[in-house]
Design a protein around this motif. Sequence first.
Motif, mmCIF file in Angstrom:
data_model
loop_
_atom_site.group_PDB
_atom_site.id
_atom_site.type_symbol
_atom_site.label_atom_id
_atom_site.label_comp_id
_atom_site.label_asym_id
_atom_site.label_seq_id
_atom_site.Cartn_x
_atom_site.Cartn_y
_atom_site.Cartn_z
ATOM 1 N N VAL A 121 0.859 -1.183 0.000
ATOM 2 C CA VAL A 121 0.000 0.000 0.000
ATOM 3 C C VAL A 121 0.896 1.235 0.000
ATOM 4 O O VAL A 121 1.807 1.341 0.825
ATOM 5 N N TYR A 122 0.637 2.163 -0.912
ATOM 6 C CA TYR A 122 1.435 3.388 -0.911
ATOM 7 C C TYR A 122 0.624 4.566 -1.454
ATOM 8 O O TYR A 122 -0.392 4.406 -2.117
ATOM 9 N N ASN A 123 1.095 5.752 -1.108
ATOM 10 C CA ASN A 123 0.490 7.014 -1.551
ATOM 11 C C ASN A 123 -0.991 7.099 -1.156
ATOM 12 O O ASN A 123 -1.880 7.218 -2.007
ATOM 13 N N THR A 124 -1.228 7.056 0.150
ATOM 14 C CA THR A 124 -2.571 7.277 0.674
ATOM 15 C C THR A 124 -2.587 8.598 1.446
ATOM 16 O O THR A 124 -1.534 9.178 1.711
ATOM 17 N N LYS A 125 -3.769 9.031 1.821
ATOM 18 C CA LYS A 125 -3.863 10.283 2.574
ATOM 19 C C LYS A 125 -3.639 10.051 4.064
ATOM 20 O O LYS A 125 -2.848 10.749 4.691
ATOM 21 N N THR A 126 -4.346 9.054 4.639
ATOM 22 C CA THR A 126 -4.326 8.937 6.099
ATOM 23 C C THR A 126 -3.929 7.548 6.588
ATOM 24 O O THR A 126 -4.278 7.177 7.695
ATOM 25 N N GLY A 127 -3.183 6.799 5.773
ATOM 26 C CA GLY A 127 -2.613 5.588 6.323
ATOM 27 C C GLY A 127 -2.779 4.349 5.469
ATOM 28 O O GLY A 127 -3.759 4.200 4.742
ATOM 29 N N GLY A 128 -1.819 3.454 5.622
ATOM 30 C CA GLY A 128 -1.913 2.173 4.939
ATOM 31 C C GLY A 128 -2.937 1.257 5.568
ATOM 32 O O GLY A 128 -3.565 0.440 4.877
ATOM 33 N N PHE A 129 -3.131 1.400 6.900
ATOM 34 C CA PHE A 129 -4.113 0.555 7.603
ATOM 35 C C PHE A 129 -4.804 1.378 8.673
ATOM 36 O O PHE A 129 -4.175 2.165 9.384
ATOM 37 N N GLN A 130 -6.123 1.184 8.782
ATOM 38 C CA GLN A 130 -6.913 1.799 9.848
ATOM 39 C C GLN A 130 -7.917 0.781 10.357
ATOM 40 O O GLN A 130 -8.553 0.071 9.573
ATOM 41 N N GLN A 131 -8.035 0.672 11.686
ATOM 42 C CA GLN A 131 -9.124 -0.110 12.272
ATOM 43 C C GLN A 131 -9.971 0.812 13.133
ATOM 44 O O GLN A 131 -9.462 1.462 14.043
ATOM 45 N N PHE A 178 4.378 5.783 2.499
ATOM 46 C CA PHE A 178 4.142 7.144 2.012
ATOM 47 C C PHE A 178 2.702 7.636 2.161
ATOM 48 O O PHE A 178 2.117 8.189 1.220
ATOM 49 N N ALA A 179 2.126 7.435 3.335
ATOM 50 C CA ALA A 179 0.872 8.126 3.646
ATOM 51 C C ALA A 179 1.199 9.587 3.970
ATOM 52 O O ALA A 179 2.265 9.892 4.513
ATOM 53 N N LYS A 180 0.289 10.478 3.683
ATOM 54 C CA LYS A 180 0.585 11.892 3.796
ATOM 55 C C LYS A 180 0.443 12.431 5.221
ATOM 56 O O LYS A 180 1.187 13.311 5.632
ATOM 57 N N LYS A 181 -0.525 11.907 5.984
ATOM 58 C CA LYS A 181 -0.779 12.497 7.308
ATOM 59 C C LYS A 181 -0.423 11.545 8.444
ATOM 60 O O LYS A 181 0.296 11.904 9.373
ATOM 61 N N TYR A 182 -0.948 10.334 8.404
ATOM 62 C CA TYR A 182 -0.675 9.328 9.437
ATOM 63 C C TYR A 182 -0.407 8.019 8.708
ATOM 64 O O TYR A 182 -1.090 7.675 7.745
ATOM 65 N N GLN A 183 0.539 7.260 9.220
ATOM 66 C CA GLN A 183 0.839 5.989 8.562
ATOM 67 C C GLN A 183 -0.148 4.897 8.989
ATOM 68 O O GLN A 183 -0.528 4.043 8.195
ATOM 69 N N LEU A 184 -0.550 4.957 10.253
ATOM 70 C CA LEU A 184 -1.481 3.964 10.800
ATOM 71 C C LEU A 184 -2.476 4.675 11.706
ATOM 72 O O LEU A 184 -2.119 5.616 12.409
#
Length: 705
Positions: free
Chosen positions: A532-542, A557-563
């Motif tokens: 997963v790359y080039n997202t706004k707020t993370g590669g993974f969210q629960q 390379f998430a822009k704001k938060y990686q997780l």
Amino acid sequence: MRINSYILILTFLCLTNIQSQHKIYVSTKGNDANLGTKTTPLATLIGARNSIRKLKKNKTFQEQGVIVIISDGEYSMKEPLVLLPEDSGTAEYPIIYKAEEGATPVFSGGKKITGFYENEKGLWETKISESLYYKWKFDQLYVNNKRAVLAKTPNNGFIKIDSVSQNIWKQGSSRIAEYAQQIISLKEDGFDLLSKIKSEEIKNVRFKAYHKWDYTLRHINDIDANSKKIVTSGRGMKPWNPLKNDRRLVLENFEAALDAPGEWFLKDNGTLLYRPLEGQMIGSTEVIAPALENLISIIGNEKNNKPVEYITIQGLSFKNCHYKIPSTGAEPNQAAAKLNAAIMFENAKDISIINCEISLIGQHAIWLGKGCHNSLIEHNYIHNIGGGGVYLGDFKPLKDDLHTHHITVNNNIIKSGGQEFPPAVGIWVGHSSDNNISHNDIGNFYYSGISVGWVWGYKLSLAKRNTIAYNHIHHIGWDLLSDMAGIYTLGDSEGTIVENNVIHHVHAYSYGGWGMYADEGSSGIFFKNNLVYNTKTGGFQQNYGKGNTVKNNILAFAKKYQLQCTVAEEHKSFSFTNNIILFNEGVVLKGAWDEVVADIEHNIYWNTNGNDYDFNGHTFKAWQNRGFDKHSFIINPNFKNSFKTDFRFENQKSISKINFVPFDYSKAGVIGDKEWKKKAKLSNLIIENFEYAVMNNMILDPERG
């Protein structure tokens, strides 16, 4: 020797069955009164279906497969092809509708509109007699195989809502009022156009409002241009996702808004107006209004438990299917799940849709609804669609024969969806289990790429044991809606595996824009070997859930938060191990990490832009002191060239420290020849516009709920 002899006998029997298939021919030069031979072909799919029915009733007809061979050309459909239990084949003798070798027959559910002339305003104008005398209206229009824009304002951007007041007229038993009036005050100027709307036109004017993950499409009851208010009525607003300050909308379907090239408008008197694009000429431009609201329905008999069985549709193209906007509009519903589909299945099994093309439609492309199983959707090109691509299952947890299961959705291109209904998704799985969704390319959607599950929380869910593997999901979300992901899940999903997918370029208007998103109640899911790359707020969210496993993924390379995680519960929410987190901006963690019960261990974190590591407000050492990542590392994972999306490893010295197992992410996406893979690629214009939308959104950084 015995095995070889058995194979030879089986091969001979299969060839005998193929050779014994009864052949029926369909041609644009045919006639349904013909016999259906190669020299006297039929004219329509319905004619072929009826011919098969007659064959089956003929006592001299021996049980055998039937293949309908369709020659090249464009076929205008006057009614949908409806297949019922009596139209079934058998496992030994299936019914096949397929294109002739080398042919690409096209079936259109639309009507060609002719008779245009250029009026004094430079608009193309024609009178449609069916609209004048029979009140025929259509909500989409296709010009030279492209979707034209219904007259709207503003042409670019949105009008923002200042405030909304609601008068509840009938509450009912639900949290959502059965009937209510909303008075919407607007911020922006631009009511000069609305002042030109004639009183008799107001009933046709609609607004489209974008809020969180949803979308409201409504007719307007009244307009007050002086106070910049519009009045509408329908269901009450959802308390958890209402229209409110700063939400955005557009207004459409009135003549004064017909002010930009590529726009169209149909007047009540049957006059169709179109403002041509530069270079378009009347004599060389094809204009089609979609008429049929469904192209194929395969519907078994639920009451008598008689499914439609063993039918294959292969190599055909379907287009120009109409979605009629209800008089009540379209109330917000996640994933645009209440639309119909151009090709609809119910109570059907062993059905195959192979190597077909579906485009220029107002709704979803294919829906295998209740009671469908053991079917195949493979190698189809689905594009320029008003809704979503392939939908599986039902909204309710239906059991036994009504439960949908064991559907394979493989090697399809599904792109440029949500053109009429932005919350639509590429592939949707409701209460449906044991499906295999693999090697699909899903791109250019405004909400999620793949959505699995249809329960919020821990209520009964039948979305179990689904495999989501080797899909390429990209350019999702844009800056239109929020709270979405490349792969989105809901509810108890024991046995579901999300693996070997490549997900990138996922953005959102405000919050959200994740690669993988385990939303409310997501449980029992194994996320592994995903890039997963080039997202706004993370590669993974629960959000919240239990017992999920996130292992051996590359999240970059998430822009704001990686997780992110949102809600901490008493049980173990997930384990997060053996992953690589790579970034050059933003923080590592954001959310309820200080309270979450989770196993977080054996991971690599690496900031290519320096030494700033923010673990939810903690340094890495302080984070470790809280009991997390005690055997994790801040260390360069040694990718070959991650900035150019080459996530192969120069060496395995670093990743061996966390027992990371390299995986071949190049296998994700469609498989086949170069032409098929090339077809999956988005145009440079779409990619450039996506990048511009992301850049502009990040500059404004709208932290809106």
